[in-house]
Structures are given as structure tokens and as C-alpha cells.
Design an enzyme around this catalytic site. Structure first.
Site, mmCIF file in Angstrom:
data_model
loop_
_atom_site.group_PDB
_atom_site.id
_atom_site.type_symbol
_atom_site.label_atom_id
_atom_site.label_comp_id
_atom_site.label_asym_id
_atom_site.label_seq_id
_atom_site.Cartn_x
_atom_site.Cartn_y
_atom_site.Cartn_z
ATOM 1 N N SER A 119 0.763 -1.319 -0.077
ATOM 2 C CA SER A 119 0.022 0.048 0.029
ATOM 3 C C SER A 119 0.932 1.220 0.029
ATOM 4 O O SER A 119 1.737 1.125 0.277
ATOM 5 C CB SER A 119 -0.926 0.113 1.293
ATOM 6 N N TYR A 143 -1.696 0.101 10.392
ATOM 7 C CA TYR A 143 -1.993 -0.423 9.067
ATOM 8 C C TYR A 143 -0.851 -0.419 8.257
ATOM 9 O O TYR A 143 -0.381 -1.438 7.657
ATOM 10 C CB TYR A 143 -3.307 0.055 8.625
ATOM 11 N N LYS A 147 2.030 -3.392 6.742
ATOM 12 C CA LYS A 147 2.227 -3.793 5.088
ATOM 13 C C LYS A 147 3.629 -3.696 4.939
ATOM 14 O O LYS A 147 4.337 -4.442 4.231
ATOM 15 C CB LYS A 147 1.351 -2.688 4.449
HETATM 16 N N1 LIG Z 1 -8.852 -1.021 -1.342
HETATM 17 C C1 LIG Z 1 -7.820 -0.119 -1.467
HETATM 18 O O1 LIG Z 1 -7.828 1.067 -1.999
HETATM 19 C C2 LIG Z 1 -6.478 -0.857 -1.131
HETATM 20 C C3 LIG Z 1 -5.262 0.006 -1.271
HETATM 21 C C4 LIG Z 1 -4.081 -0.409 -0.879
HETATM 22 C C5 LIG Z 1 -3.893 -1.806 -0.400
HETATM 23 N N2 LIG Z 1 -5.084 -2.477 -0.474
HETATM 24 C C6 LIG Z 1 -4.667 -3.546 0.226
HETATM 25 O O2 LIG Z 1 -5.460 -4.739 -0.930
HETATM 26 C C7 LIG Z 1 -5.996 -6.024 -0.230
HETATM 27 C C8 LIG Z 1 -7.327 -6.099 -0.759
HETATM 28 O O3 LIG Z 1 -8.219 -5.303 -0.062
HETATM 29 P P1 LIG Z 1 -9.776 -4.797 -0.558
HETATM 30 O O4 LIG Z 1 -10.097 -3.498 -0.541
HETATM 31 O O5 LIG Z 1 -10.262 -5.742 -1.630
HETATM 32 O O6 LIG Z 1 -10.288 -5.615 0.877
HETATM 33 P P2 LIG Z 1 -11.362 -6.658 1.095
HETATM 34 O O7 LIG Z 1 -11.391 -6.411 2.756
HETATM 35 O O8 LIG Z 1 -12.544 -6.323 0.155
HETATM 36 O O9 LIG Z 1 -10.613 -7.904 1.073
HETATM 37 C C9 LIG Z 1 -9.908 -8.588 2.019
HETATM 38 C C10 LIG Z 1 -10.259 -10.050 1.815
HETATM 39 O O10 LIG Z 1 -9.453 -10.750 2.787
HETATM 40 C C11 LIG Z 1 -10.100 -11.733 3.517
HETATM 41 N N3 LIG Z 1 -9.343 -11.963 4.692
HETATM 42 C C12 LIG Z 1 -8.799 -11.101 5.670
HETATM 43 N N4 LIG Z 1 -8.273 -11.599 6.731
HETATM 44 C C13 LIG Z 1 -8.424 -12.855 6.379
HETATM 45 C C14 LIG Z 1 -7.841 -14.157 7.052
HETATM 46 N N5 LIG Z 1 -7.236 -14.268 8.316
HETATM 47 N N6 LIG Z 1 -8.083 -15.254 6.221
HETATM 48 C C15 LIG Z 1 -8.785 -15.388 5.320
HETATM 49 N N7 LIG Z 1 -9.276 -14.500 4.449
HETATM 50 C C16 LIG Z 1 -9.030 -13.135 5.160
HETATM 51 C C17 LIG Z 1 -11.462 -11.044 3.761
HETATM 52 O O11 LIG Z 1 -12.605 -11.840 4.101
HETATM 53 C C18 LIG Z 1 -11.565 -10.352 2.658
HETATM 54 O O12 LIG Z 1 -12.463 -11.049 1.483
HETATM 55 C C19 LIG Z 1 -5.497 -5.661 1.382
HETATM 56 O O13 LIG Z 1 -4.363 -6.440 1.477
HETATM 57 C C20 LIG Z 1 -5.281 -4.212 1.468
HETATM 58 O O14 LIG Z 1 -4.458 -3.900 2.444
HETATM 59 C C21 LIG Z 1 -6.188 -1.992 -0.618
#
Ligand SMILES: NC(=O)c1ccc[n+]([C@@H]2O[C@H](COP(=O)([O-])OP(=O)(O)OC[C@H]3O[C@@H](n4cnc5c(N)ncnc54)[C@H](O)[C@@H]3O)[C@@H](O)[C@H]2O)c1
Length: 332
Positions: A119, A143, A147
């Protein structure tokens, strides 16, 4: 062409489900591994769902061994900055400890390739813009620190076993699958574009704009929004790059263009005809005024450039999921 299976942790989440779709379109078989704590089973449409907590190393190893996969794309994490400040230990457990558990399971099965969701939060409050991959990583909340720790753990472990990795540092993911089959569903929702669309649709109170006195042209924060389907495609590019023998890498995924909150409000009003009601609120600690990527390394290394990430296209794909019709968008 049928290509190898790929394990996608967090494959039932927002970015993970879009990436499963992009993988399937390129002939890969995505296997979603997700315990559904924030994900949605009905978003897993392009391969099987293995419902398991990443803390369960033994079950992960069984799934990995049975799948025959050689690559893990690791999205699963807790991803709310504010929550991470209230419950840091939950974040160190669910982001860092589970990544160690996953790497242990991979080690047992001789799986040595990972693409990791990092991130722009790892950069903290950058001194110079745009942010390049060599900008110092100094996260300002738990957070972001989780990462950065995961990046270092993945680098240390996979280097020690002769494996390879791509650490992908996303800026702000937004939009939805152009075919309308997937959408952003975070509960609670904290991301700006869905919150702004919900406010415009009258489904939520006016948007709180945290800080209107930043040193930006209209006083509100500027962020770099990348369409989720572009992000998904970047993961397929990274996979094909590593499969072809590309060196391990860390790359920003953004557009290089920033938009302020009020510019997004204007775009919503222009495209939907609905004003986006908002109210000023105090600045939040640790919110940088501007976060914009230098996207050139992803272009040079992966040959990746965003195609859908202009604001009109992002809103055209996202707005219908919030009951808003877009009448005047440019077609990407
Ligand atoms: N959305 C953004 O703008 C953004 C920006 C930078 C980084 N990220 C990173 O991208 C990734 C995905 O983000 P997102 O927005 O799709 O989030 P999201 O919450 O929609 O998806 C995360 C998924 O991980 C699963 N999960 C979490 N902990 C778990 C565990 N212990 N075991 C099994 N499954 C588990 C959740 O059920 C969920 O389906 C994350 O790592 C987030 O930090 C997102």
C-alpha cells in the site's frame, strides 16, 4: 489456453475478486482462499472458494499441496487505517502473523512465488511528490506498518529460499468491473468514492470532508485513484513477468494523476446530475495532503499502464451499484 492454478488469498474481497476475474480471462484457474470475514462468497465466480483462516497453516498447506499451484497472490488482510489505530494487535495478528503462517505453508509445499498487496500507506507522509519506489517508507499508522513488515518478511523469506516476489503498492482502488458482475462492498465503507456516491444517492448523510484547509488548490486532500480492473490486470502482468523469469520487484500501482475530494464531488454532480452533499470536518491525524504515485516503474518493468482509471470511467462503472445513473460519461 488453460494455465496453472493460482492461489488468491482474499479472493472474495473487492480487489481479490476482480483479480480472479482477470486471471480467468487470461486462462489461469484462480482458487480463492478466504474466511469471508469481510469478503463475499457470491463474489467468487471464476474458480473454487476454500473457506479458511490464513492463521490455519496446516489447512493452508493441504490446500496448496492439493492445488498444485506455484504462485500465491496475497490480498487477505484487515485494511482500515482508523481501526488499526484502535486495535493494533488485531492488525499485527491478522496481517503480519497470518502472512508468516501463509509463508510457512508455502515452504512446506515448495511454493516460492508471491505477489503481495502492499500500500501507499507504507510511505507515510512523503516529503516529495510524486512518490517513487525509492521514496523512504515511513508509515504513520499500524496498518501501514503491518504492510511494510509483510514486505520485509516476504523479501527475507523468499530470498532465503531462492523464490521470487512482486510487492505491489496500491494507491486508491476504485470503480467496479465494467461488465457489472462485481462491485465494491466494504462494511463499514470507509473509501471515498463509494461514500461520495452513497451521499449523492441520498443513501447516507452528507460526506464528511476531513480538512478543508490543506495546502492544495481547493483545500481538500488529493489522492491517486486507480480503477480496480486496472489493478487486477497489473497482478496478471506481474504473474506473467515472474513466470517468465523476471527479477523480484516492488512497484507502485497508481496513475500519476491526483484528484481532490471536491473535484470528485464535481465529477459526480456532472455525471449523475445529483449534487454530492458534504460537510467540513476537522483534519484526521496522519492524513497526508497529497498522495500521488510515480507510475513509471510499473510501466517499465511490467509494461503496465492503466486504461480505465480516468474519473469518468471509474464513476460510470461504480455509480449504478449505488442506484445512480450516469448520463454523460466519456467512454474509455
Ligand atoms: N482498497 C484499497 O484501496 C487498497 C489500497 C491499498 C492496499 N490495499 C490492500 O489490498 C488488499 C485487498 O483490499 P480490499 O479493498 O479488496 O479489501 P477486502 O476487505 O474487500 O478484501 C480482503 C479479503 O481478505 C479476507 N481475509 C481477511 N483476513 C483473512 C484471514 N485471516 N483469512 C482468510 N481471509 C481473510 C476477507 O474476508 C476479504 O475477502 C488488502 O491487503 C489491502 O490492505 C487495498
Amino acid at each position: 489456453m488453460t494455465r496453472p492454478p493460482v492461489i488468491v488469498t482474499g479472493g472474495a474481497g473487492f480487489i481479490g475478486s476482480h483479480t480472479c476475474r482477470a486471471l480467468a480471462q487470461r486462462g489461469f484457474r484462480p482458487i480463492a482462499v478466504d474466511d469471508l470475514r469481510t469478503g463475499h462468497a457470491d463474489a467468487v465466480k471464476w474458480g473454487p472458494l476454500e473457506q479458511v483462516d490464513l492463521a490455519d497453516t496446516d489447512r493452508l498447506a493441504t490446500i496448496l499441496a492439493r492445488s498444485g499451484a506455484k504462485t500465491v497472490i496475497h490480498f487477505a488482510a484487515s485494511a482500515y487505517v482508523g481501526e488499526s489505530m484502535q486495535h493494533p494487535l488485531s492488525y499485527y495478528t491478522n496481517n503480519v502473523a497470518t502472512t508468516v503462517s501463509l509463508l510457512r505453508a508455502m515452504a512446506r509445499c515448495d511454493v516460492t512465488r508471491m505477489i503481495f498487496s502492499s500500500s501507499c500507506a507504507t510511505y507515510g507522509i512523503p516529503k516529495r511528490l510524486p512518490i517513487t519506489e525509492s521514496t523512504r517508507q515511513q508509515p504513520v499508522n499500524p496498518y501501514g506498518r503491518t504492510k511494510l513488515m509483510c514486505e520485509e518478511i516476504i523479501r527475507d523469506h523468499l530470498t532465503s529460499v531462492g523464490g521470487e516476489f512482486a510487492l505491489l503498492r496500491y494507491f486508491n482502488a476504485a470503480g467496479a468491473d465494467p461488465m457489472g458482475t462485481l462491485r465494491e462492498r466494504h462494511e463499514p465503507e470507509t473509501h471515498l468514492i463509494p461514500l461520495a456516491l452513497l451521499a449523492a444517492a441520498g443513501l447516507r448523510p452528507p460526506l464528511k470532508v476531513f480538512g478543508t484547509d490543506y495546502d492544495t488548490p481547493d483545500g481538500t486532500c488529493i489522492r491517486d485513484y486507480i480503477h480496480v480492473s486496472d489493478l487486477a490486470r497489473a497482478h496478471v502482468c506481474a504473474l506473467e513477468y515472474l513466470e517468465a523469469g523476471g527479477a523480484s520487484t516492488a512497484l507502485n500501482l497508481g496513475t500519476g494523476e491526483g484528484l481532490s475530494i471536491l473535484e470528485i464531488a464535481d465529477a459526480i454532480e456532472r455525471l449523475t446530475g445529483h449534487p454530492m452533499p458534504w460537510q467540513p470536518a476537522p483534519r484526521r491525524a496522519g492524513d497526508p495532503p497529497v498522495l500521488v504515485a510515480d507510475p513509471s516503474a510499473a510501466r517499465d518493468v511490467l509494461g503496465f499502464a492503466p486504461r480505465l482509471s480516468d474519473i469518468d470511467t471509474i464513476l460510470r462503472h461504480a455509480a449504478p451499484h449505488f442506484g445512480l445513473e450516469v448520463r454523460h460519461a466519456r467512454v474509455a
